[in-house]
Design a protein around this motif. Structure first.
Motif, short mmCIF file in Angstrom:
data_model
loop_
_atom_site.label_atom_id
_atom_site.label_comp_id
_atom_site.label_asym_id
_atom_site.label_seq_id
_atom_site.Cartn_x
_atom_site.Cartn_y
_atom_site.Cartn_z
N ARG A 254 0.84 -1.19 0.00
CA ARG A 254 0.00 0.00 0.00
C ARG A 254 0.88 1.24 0.00
N GLY A 255 0.54 2.17 -0.85
CA GLY A 255 1.36 3.38 -0.98
C GLY A 255 2.27 3.34 -2.19
N ASN A 256 2.63 2.13 -2.66
CA ASN A 256 3.41 2.00 -3.89
C ASN A 256 2.59 2.33 -5.13
N SER A 257 1.27 2.38 -4.97
CA SER A 257 0.39 2.60 -6.12
C SER A 257 0.74 3.90 -6.82
N GLY A 258 1.00 3.83 -8.13
CA GLY A 258 1.39 5.00 -8.90
C GLY A 258 2.89 5.19 -8.98
N GLY A 259 3.65 4.34 -8.30
CA GLY A 259 5.10 4.45 -8.30
C GLY A 259 5.74 3.80 -9.52
N ALA A 260 7.06 3.74 -9.51
CA ALA A 260 7.81 3.33 -10.69
C ALA A 260 8.25 1.87 -10.62
N LEU A 261 8.12 1.17 -11.75
CA LEU A 261 8.80 -0.10 -11.97
C LEU A 261 9.84 0.17 -13.04
N VAL A 262 11.11 -0.06 -12.72
CA VAL A 262 12.19 0.31 -13.64
C VAL A 262 13.12 -0.89 -13.84
N ASN A 263 13.81 -0.88 -14.99
CA ASN A 263 14.84 -1.89 -15.20
C ASN A 263 16.13 -1.42 -14.54
N THR A 264 17.17 -2.24 -14.61
CA THR A 264 18.39 -1.89 -13.88
C THR A 264 19.23 -0.84 -14.59
N LYS A 265 18.74 -0.36 -15.73
CA LYS A 265 19.36 0.82 -16.35
C LYS A 265 18.68 2.09 -15.86
N GLY A 266 17.69 1.95 -14.98
CA GLY A 266 16.99 3.11 -14.45
C GLY A 266 15.92 3.63 -15.38
N LEU A 268 12.06 3.68 -16.86
CA LEU A 268 10.70 3.36 -16.44
C LEU A 268 10.08 2.37 -17.42
N ILE A 269 9.64 1.21 -16.91
CA ILE A 269 8.97 0.23 -17.75
C ILE A 269 7.52 0.02 -17.34
N GLY A 270 7.11 0.54 -16.16
CA GLY A 270 5.74 0.35 -15.74
C GLY A 270 5.36 1.25 -14.57
N ILE A 271 4.04 1.46 -14.41
CA ILE A 271 3.50 2.20 -13.27
C ILE A 271 2.84 1.18 -12.35
N ASN A 272 3.36 1.03 -11.13
CA ASN A 272 2.84 0.04 -10.20
C ASN A 272 1.38 0.35 -9.87
N SER A 273 0.55 -0.69 -9.90
CA SER A 273 -0.89 -0.44 -9.78
C SER A 273 -1.60 -1.33 -8.78
N ILE A 289 1.35 -1.24 -14.88
CA ILE A 289 0.85 -0.88 -16.19
C ILE A 289 2.04 -0.63 -17.11
N PRO A 290 2.12 -1.28 -18.27
CA PRO A 290 3.27 -1.08 -19.17
C PRO A 290 3.44 0.38 -19.55
N VAL A 291 4.67 0.84 -19.57
CA VAL A 291 4.93 2.25 -19.83
C VAL A 291 4.54 2.66 -21.24
N ASN A 292 4.61 1.75 -22.21
CA ASN A 292 4.23 2.12 -23.58
C ASN A 292 2.76 2.50 -23.66
N LEU A 293 1.91 1.81 -22.89
CA LEU A 293 0.51 2.19 -22.82
C LEU A 293 0.35 3.49 -22.05
N ALA A 294 1.09 3.63 -20.96
CA ALA A 294 1.00 4.85 -20.15
C ALA A 294 1.45 6.08 -20.94
#
Length: 513
Positions: A254-266, A268-273, A289-294
């Motif tokens: 809880r609270g991570n909602s809307g945060g970043a999911l990133v690869n190890t190159k830093g 952004l690949i997704g928005i945590n939902s 949520i996949p970043v390409n859709l976002a």
């Protein structure tokens, strides 16, 4: 001359026979040698002879320190406030009980103290545009963004989209740290990822895990969008939700909602939902949520103030062995076209009921979530190529996507036949609550809340209180999905499965007119 010819002939014959013997001996020895080999030796031989192609992922080095340092300043704490009217008499969370399972119940004070909510956001431009979730900011009377340098700035909503659970907010600031946008299409199952946000009551937190799956649909965005009491078969609601989550085992709470999911190159690949949890806290699986859709949704908000979404103009079923058997077809992969919209993109291009969608723009499409996400990135007027399997042959069609009105027409067209079947069934339905889904161990379901005398459910003794989990091979969570599933009835034979009021499971097929 004749003797030379004979010598040449004998030489060739000898070489041929010798080669045949050598090959036969090799195969014989090979078979015998395999028979004597253990599993490890067999695998060594197999992989030596069948090298796999190299898989290139979006990830970088396995040292996470640089990625964490680069991303953390661009992930912010989003704090929301709700007045007492919004927080009393109902959940301040627009998704109600659904998101309580994922991110907890917001407080419902009995005094005049405003209700508070919290989440995370990702800064994507230096002048203050921030990606977050729709359910983080919907219905909020006040939105504040707390930066990593401790500044607290008020934010305004630029756009919200329930169909993807995305929102774009903005603060008045410049020279902000940003998170670099990556490419979610390059993400591979098994690669390392980091989740960055503000979970529970903690400050900025980084967790690590791997990508567990892609194109996951977990059924949270479509739930509770349609109130059965308000359902009008003459003007049915349209479910346009898009779920194609990146699944990860990086710890999300809880609270991570809307945060970043990133690869190890830093990147952004997704928005945590969301998280899959029975307790309300992390239990192993998170969804982003996949970043390409976002990116597409955010661009629409900035350019048009709303989401511009294109539609193919078909209803379809995702194939598997069971669905294929019920449809009496052999193909078990792809999307079976149940109906097309008159004048829609697919019908105009020549796609027909019974076609099986196999590719979009040359890329294989296996799941409905894959198709929905890729089409969800496009706008009305965009052109796509759809490859379908028809009578054993692959055929490619060029489509021009239509707007939301065409999708509404699709719902109207598909409801004509299904409304007649609903009248024949003589039953009404209400959605099954999440708590009951957990109780019975099902992912979908509607409850039969009334049965009309003399109609099909009455004749076949389907009583009030029965839980219907699937119709014609489709999971159903609300009346709109029941109608869509009913439209797939073949040869006047209806297949339903579910749970009886006493807890027993059933599956049967019966004729309907």
């Amino acid at each position: 001359m004749t003797n030379n010819m004979k010598k040449i002939g004998m030489s060739l014959l000898t070489a041929f026979v010798g080669g045949a013997i050598a090959v036969g001996a090799y195969k014989l020895l090979e078979d015998k040698s395999f028979q004597g080999m253990g599993l490890d030796e067999r695998q060594k031989v197999y992989f030596a002879n069948n090298p796999g192609s190299e898989i290139i992922s979006s990830t970088g080095a396995l040292d996470f320190t640089q990625a964490a340092a680069a991303v953390s300043p661009g992930v912010v704490h989003v704090r929301t406030t709700y007045n007492r009217t919004a927080s009393s008499g109902g959940s301040s969370d627009p998704f109600g009980d659904m998101f309580e399972d994922f991110f907890g119940r917001r407080g419902r004070p009995q005094s005049n103290t405003p209700a508070m909510g919290k989440g995370s956001g990702v800064i994507v431009t230096g002048d203050g545009y921030i990606m977050t979730n729709n359910h983080v900011v919907e219905d909020a009377d006040k939105i504040e963004v707390i930066l990593t340098d401790k500044r607290v700035l008020q934010a305004k909503v630029i756009g919200r989209d329930k169909n993807t659970d995305l929102a774009l907010i903005k603060i008045d600031a410049n020279d902000l740290p940003i998170v670099k946008l990556g490419n979610s299409d390059d993400v591979r199952v098994g690669e390392w990822v980091l989740a960055v946000g503000y979970p529970l009551t903690l400050e900025s937190t980084v967790t690590a895990g791997i990508v567990s799956a892609k194109a996951r649909s977990i059924g949270i965005l479509a739930q509770d969008q349609i109130n059965p009491r308000d359902y009008d078969p003459e003007n049915p609601p349209v479910n346009s939700s898009i779920e194609s989550f990146i699944q990860t085992d990086a710890v999300i709470n809880r609270g991570n909602s809307g945060g970043a999911l990133v690869n190890t190159k830093g990147e952004l690949i997704g928005i945590n939902s969301a998280i899959a949890s029975r307790s309300g806290v992390y239990e192993g699986y998170g969804f982003a949520i996949p970043v390409n859709l976002a990116k597409k949704v955010m661009d629409d908000f900035i350019k048009y103030g709303e989401v511009k979404r294109g539609f193919i103009g078909v209803t379809f079923q995702e194939l598997n062995a069971d669905v294929a058997q019920s449809l009496k077809i052999k193909e078990i992969n792809g999307l079976y076209v149940s109906s097309t919209v008159d004048g829609g993109a697919a019908a105009s291009a020549g796609i027909k009921k019974g076609d099986i969608i196999k590719k979009l723009n040359g890329d294989n499409v296996i799941t409905s979530s894959e198709l929905q996400e890729k089409i969800g990135r496009m706008r009305p007027g965009d052109k796509v190529q759809l490859t379908v399997l028809r009578e054993g042959d692959l055929k490619t069609f060029n489509l021009t996507l239509k707007g939301a009105e065409a999708n509404k027409l699709a719902a109207n067209n598909s409801s004509i036949a299904s409304t007649e079947i609903m009248n024949t069934l003589g039953a009404t339905f209400t959605p099954l609550k999440d708590a009951d889904k957990k109780k019975y161990g099902v992912s979908s379901g509607v409850i039969v809340n009334s049965v009309a005398p003399g109609k099909a459910f009455d004749m076949y003794e389907v009583p009030k209180g029965t839980i219907i989990t699937g119709i014609n091979g489709r999971g159903v969570n609300n009346t709109d999905q029941v109608n869509a599933a009913l439209s797939a009835t073949k040869n006047n034979m209806l297949s339903i499965q579910g749970i009886t009021p006493d807890g027993g499971q059933f599956r049967f097929t019966f004729p309907v007119k």
